[in-house]
Design a protein around this motif. Structure first.
Motif, PDB file in Angstrom:
ATOM      1  N   HIS A 187       0.855  -1.186   0.000  1.00 15.06           N
ATOM      2  CA  HIS A 187       0.000   0.000   0.000  1.00 15.06           C
ATOM      3  C   HIS A 187       0.887   1.230   0.000  1.00 15.06           C
ATOM      4  CE1 HIS A 187      -3.286   2.756   0.756  1.00 15.06           C
ATOM      5  NE2 HIS A 187      -2.633   3.247   1.781  1.00 15.06           N
ATOM      6  N   ILE A 188       0.510   2.210  -0.830  1.00 10.55           N
ATOM      7  CA  ILE A 188       1.259   3.460  -0.948  1.00 10.55           C
ATOM      8  C   ILE A 188       0.369   4.613  -0.523  1.00 10.55           C
ATOM      9  CG2 ILE A 188       2.746   4.850  -2.445  1.00 10.55           C
ATOM     10  CD1 ILE A 188       3.416   1.801  -2.386  1.00 10.55           C
ATOM     11  N   GLY A 189       0.828   5.425   0.419  1.00  9.51           N
ATOM     12  CA  GLY A 189       0.053   6.590   0.833  1.00  9.51           C
ATOM     13  C   GLY A 189       0.932   7.607   1.536  1.00  9.51           C
ATOM     14  N   ASP A 190       0.382   8.802   1.721  1.00 10.48           N
ATOM     15  CA  ASP A 190       1.181   9.904   2.268  1.00 10.48           C
ATOM     16  C   ASP A 190       0.945  10.159   3.749  1.00 10.48           C
ATOM     17  OD1 ASP A 190      -0.666  12.815   2.358  1.00 10.48           O
ATOM     18  OD2 ASP A 190      -1.502  11.012   1.466  1.00 10.48           O
ATOM     19  N   HIS A 191       0.006   9.442   4.368  1.00  2.99           N
ATOM     20  CA  HIS A 191      -0.349   9.727   5.760  1.00  2.99           C
ATOM     21  C   HIS A 191       0.194   8.638   6.675  1.00  2.99           C
ATOM     22  CE1 HIS A 191      -2.793  10.623   9.323  1.00  2.99           C
ATOM     23  NE2 HIS A 191      -3.074  11.786   8.770  1.00  2.99           N
ATOM     24  N   TYR A 192       0.956   9.057   7.679  1.00  2.47           N
ATOM     25  CA  TYR A 192       1.637   8.105   8.561  1.00  2.47           C
ATOM     26  C   TYR A 192       0.657   7.158   9.262  1.00  2.47           C
ATOM     27  CZ  TYR A 192       4.225   6.414  12.657  1.00  2.47           C
ATOM     28  OH  TYR A 192       4.780   5.620  13.628  1.00  2.47           O
ATOM     29  N   VAL A 193      -0.416   7.705   9.829  1.00  4.27           N
ATOM     30  CA  VAL A 193      -1.372   6.871  10.568  1.00  4.27           C
ATOM     31  C   VAL A 193      -2.359   6.187   9.620  1.00  4.27           C
ATOM     32  CG1 VAL A 193      -3.216   6.865  12.290  1.00  4.27           C
ATOM     33  CG2 VAL A 193      -1.162   8.245  12.668  1.00  4.27           C
ATOM     34  N   ASN A 194      -3.031   6.986   8.781  1.00  2.95           N
ATOM     35  CA  ASN A 194      -4.095   6.449   7.934  1.00  2.95           C
ATOM     36  C   ASN A 194      -3.596   5.433   6.914  1.00  2.95           C
ATOM     37  OD1 ASN A 194      -5.821   8.114   9.288  1.00  2.95           O
ATOM     38  ND2 ASN A 194      -6.234   9.485   7.575  1.00  2.95           N
ATOM     39  N   ASP A 195      -2.411   5.683   6.376  1.00  2.65           N
ATOM     40  CA  ASP A 195      -1.897   4.828   5.310  1.00  2.65           C
ATOM     41  C   ASP A 195      -0.848   3.831   5.798  1.00  2.65           C
ATOM     42  OD1 ASP A 195      -3.382   5.940   3.083  1.00  2.65           O
ATOM     43  OD2 ASP A 195      -2.174   7.739   3.329  1.00  2.65           O
ATOM     44  N   TYR A 196       0.197   4.354   6.389  1.00  7.71           N
ATOM     45  CA  TYR A 196       1.330   3.489   6.750  1.00  7.71           C
ATOM     46  C   TYR A 196       0.995   2.555   7.917  1.00  7.71           C
ATOM     47  CZ  TYR A 196       5.989   2.053   8.244  1.00  7.71           C
ATOM     48  OH  TYR A 196       7.081   1.301   8.628  1.00  7.71           O
ATOM     49  N   LEU A 197       0.635   3.118   9.066  1.00  9.74           N
ATOM     50  CA  LEU A 197       0.375   2.284  10.239  1.00  9.74           C
ATOM     51  C   LEU A 197      -0.858   1.398  10.040  1.00  9.74           C
ATOM     52  CD1 LEU A 197       1.092   4.610  13.304  1.00  9.74           C
ATOM     53  CD2 LEU A 197       2.583   2.892  12.265  1.00  9.74           C
ATOM     54  N   SER A 198      -1.902   1.965   9.447  1.00  8.11           N
ATOM     55  CA  SER A 198      -3.147   1.208   9.296  1.00  8.11           C
ATOM     56  C   SER A 198      -2.971   0.013   8.364  1.00  8.11           C
ATOM     57  CB  SER A 198      -4.252   2.126   8.779  1.00  8.11           C
ATOM     58  OG  SER A 198      -5.477   1.435   8.706  1.00  8.11           O
ATOM     59  N   SER A 199      -2.313   0.198   7.239  1.00  4.57           N
ATOM     60  CA  SER A 199      -2.114  -0.922   6.316  1.00  4.57           C
ATOM     61  C   SER A 199      -1.217  -1.986   6.932  1.00  4.57           C
ATOM     62  CB  SER A 199      -1.524  -0.432   4.986  1.00  4.57           C
ATOM     63  OG  SER A 199      -0.225   0.123   5.155  1.00  4.57           O
ATOM     64  N   ARG A 200      -0.184  -1.557   7.630  1.00  4.40           N
ATOM     65  CA  ARG A 200       0.736  -2.518   8.244  1.00  4.40           C
ATOM     66  C   ARG A 200       0.084  -3.277   9.400  1.00  4.40           C
ATOM     67  NH1 ARG A 200       5.966  -3.257   7.171  1.00  4.40           N
ATOM     68  NH2 ARG A 200       6.545  -2.287   5.209  1.00  4.40           N
ATOM     69  N   SER A 201      -0.946  -2.685   9.998  1.00  3.30           N
ATOM     70  CA  SER A 201      -1.607  -3.353  11.123  1.00  3.30           C
ATOM     71  C   SER A 201      -2.323  -4.629  10.696  1.00  3.30           C
ATOM     72  CB  SER A 201      -2.612  -2.408  11.797  1.00  3.30           C
ATOM     73  OG  SER A 201      -3.777  -2.246  11.006  1.00  3.30           O
ATOM     74  N   VAL A 202      -2.617  -4.767   9.392  1.00  9.70           N
ATOM     75  CA  VAL A 202      -3.269  -5.989   8.901  1.00  9.70           C
ATOM     76  C   VAL A 202      -2.309  -6.857   8.091  1.00  9.70           C
ATOM     77  CG1 VAL A 202      -5.558  -4.931   8.907  1.00  9.70           C
ATOM     78  CG2 VAL A 202      -4.187  -4.857   6.828  1.00  9.70           C
ATOM     79  N   GLY A 203      -1.014  -6.516   8.112  1.00 12.51           N
ATOM     80  CA  GLY A 203      -0.009  -7.339   7.449  1.00 12.51           C
ATOM     81  C   GLY A 203       0.351  -6.932   6.042  1.00 12.51           C
ATOM     82  N   ILE A 204      -0.257  -5.834   5.553  1.00  7.75           N
ATOM     83  CA  ILE A 204       0.084  -5.305   4.231  1.00  7.75           C
ATOM     84  C   ILE A 204       1.438  -4.612   4.298  1.00  7.75           C
ATOM     85  CG2 ILE A 204      -0.577  -3.505   2.562  1.00  7.75           C
ATOM     86  CD1 ILE A 204      -3.503  -4.188   3.190  1.00  7.75           C
ATOM     87  N   GLN A 205       2.193  -4.666   3.202  1.00  5.67           N
ATOM     88  CA  GLN A 205       3.489  -3.998   3.133  1.00  5.67           C
ATOM     89  C   GLN A 205       3.260  -2.505   2.844  1.00  5.67           C
ATOM     90  OE1 GLN A 205       6.458  -6.056   0.682  1.00  5.67           O
ATOM     91  NE2 GLN A 205       5.117  -7.840   0.625  1.00  5.67           N
ATOM     92  N   GLY A 206       3.157  -1.722   3.890  1.00  7.26           N
ATOM     93  CA  GLY A 206       2.882  -0.296   3.737  1.00  7.26           C
ATOM     94  C   GLY A 206       4.138   0.507   3.452  1.00  7.26           C
ATOM     95  N   PHE A 207       4.021   1.431   2.486  1.00  6.68           N
ATOM     96  CA  PHE A 207       5.095   2.377   2.189  1.00  6.68           C
ATOM     97  C   PHE A 207       4.555   3.791   2.401  1.00  6.68           C
ATOM     98  CE2 PHE A 207       6.277  -1.351  -0.233  1.00  6.68           C
ATOM     99  CZ  PHE A 207       7.657  -1.423  -0.077  1.00  6.68           C
ATOM    100  N   LEU A 208       5.357   4.638   3.026  1.00 11.83           N
ATOM    101  CA  LEU A 208       4.960   6.028   3.272  1.00 11.83           C
ATOM    102  C   LEU A 208       5.583   6.927   2.215  1.00 11.83           C
ATOM    103  CD1 LEU A 208       3.480   8.013   5.235  1.00 11.83           C
ATOM    104  CD2 LEU A 208       5.705   8.351   6.324  1.00 11.83           C
TER     105      LEU A 208
END
Length: 240
Positions: A187-208
């Motif tokens: 997952h690619i997004g610009d928001h630390y909480v909404n994009d990065y932390l939230s996607s990683r909380s379900v095991g998705i490879q989040g990139f900020l």
């Protein structure tokens, strides 16, 4: 053994595109057409106050309180102009309706120079693309007029799904559409909480995506992108 990457999910606003002018400038243009003279500074301040009020009182477009994206945004517009001294109810409604429709126009949005190529590069790698966005039902039309809609296999908006980031539920809905394990999704997004932390909380490879180079120390360097030009190589490393 690491699961191979199959899907890339995207945030949209401030990741792939942004509002071309400030809200104050956009609203002032509409007010001027109605014969009103306001400054973008006062309108920006009024909008900030109105948006904060509505976001707090009616979260996620007030869907659980009888509102929807259109009525929510029209309420924000009316309250913004009310703070600026406009009291004519018919005029407030007209401006609110016009602005809601105007934000579907391509001229009000600017696609970042690196967006289209990054999307095309991901597709060239054999990856499928989807959208997870805290946006209303206008998003499909906005992506269409901006020439990006055809890049995506599906769109999930917080209005349509009735749940907003950072709730992990919206990402779980996306994973259902992907039909692969979370570890096979980025997952690619610009928001630390909404994009990065939230996607990683379900095991998705989040990139900020850190276009402003804020260098959040809580985000490892390998999870940070200063531009989307860096993305294809970063994803390629996760595909084998």
């Amino acid at each position: 053994m690491r699961a191979p990457l199959r899907w890339v999910l995207w945030d949209v606003k401030d990741t792939l595109l942004r509002v071309r002018l400030s809200v104050g400038e956009q609203y002032c243009k509409e007010a001027e057409q109605m014969g009103l003279s306001l400054t973008s500074v006062e309108v920006n301040a009024a909008f900030s106050q109105a948006h904060q009020h509505y976001s707090s009182k009616y979260p996620n477009y007030g869907l659980t309180q009888g509102l929807n994206g259109q009525s929510w945004w029209m309420g924000v517009v009316r309250e913004t102009f009310s703070h600026c001294g406009v009291q004519d109810a018919a005029l407030l409604n007209t401006m609110a309706q016009n602005l809601y429709q105007n934000f579907c126009s391509a001229e009000n949005w600017e696609v970042f120079p690196d967006s289209k190529k990054a999307l095309e590069s991901c597709s060239a790698l054999g990856l499928k693309l989807g959208v997870v966005s805290n946006f209303d039902s206008r998003l499909e039309e906005i992506l269409r007029v901006c020439g990006l809609l055809s890049c995506f296999s599906f769109l999930i908006t917080s209005e349509e799904s009735r749940v907003a980031k950072p709730s992990p539920v919206i990402f779980k809905k996306a994973l259902q559409k992907c039909g692969v394990p979370a570890a096979s999704v980025a997952h690619i997004g610009d928001h630390y909480v909404n994009d990065y932390l939230s996607s990683r909380s379900v095991g998705i490879q989040g990139f900020l995506l850190d276009r402003h180079k804020l260098n959040n120390p809580a985000v490892p360097q390998e999870h940070r992108l200063s531009s989307l030009q860096e993305l294809p190589l970063r994803l390629h490393q996760h595909m084998d």
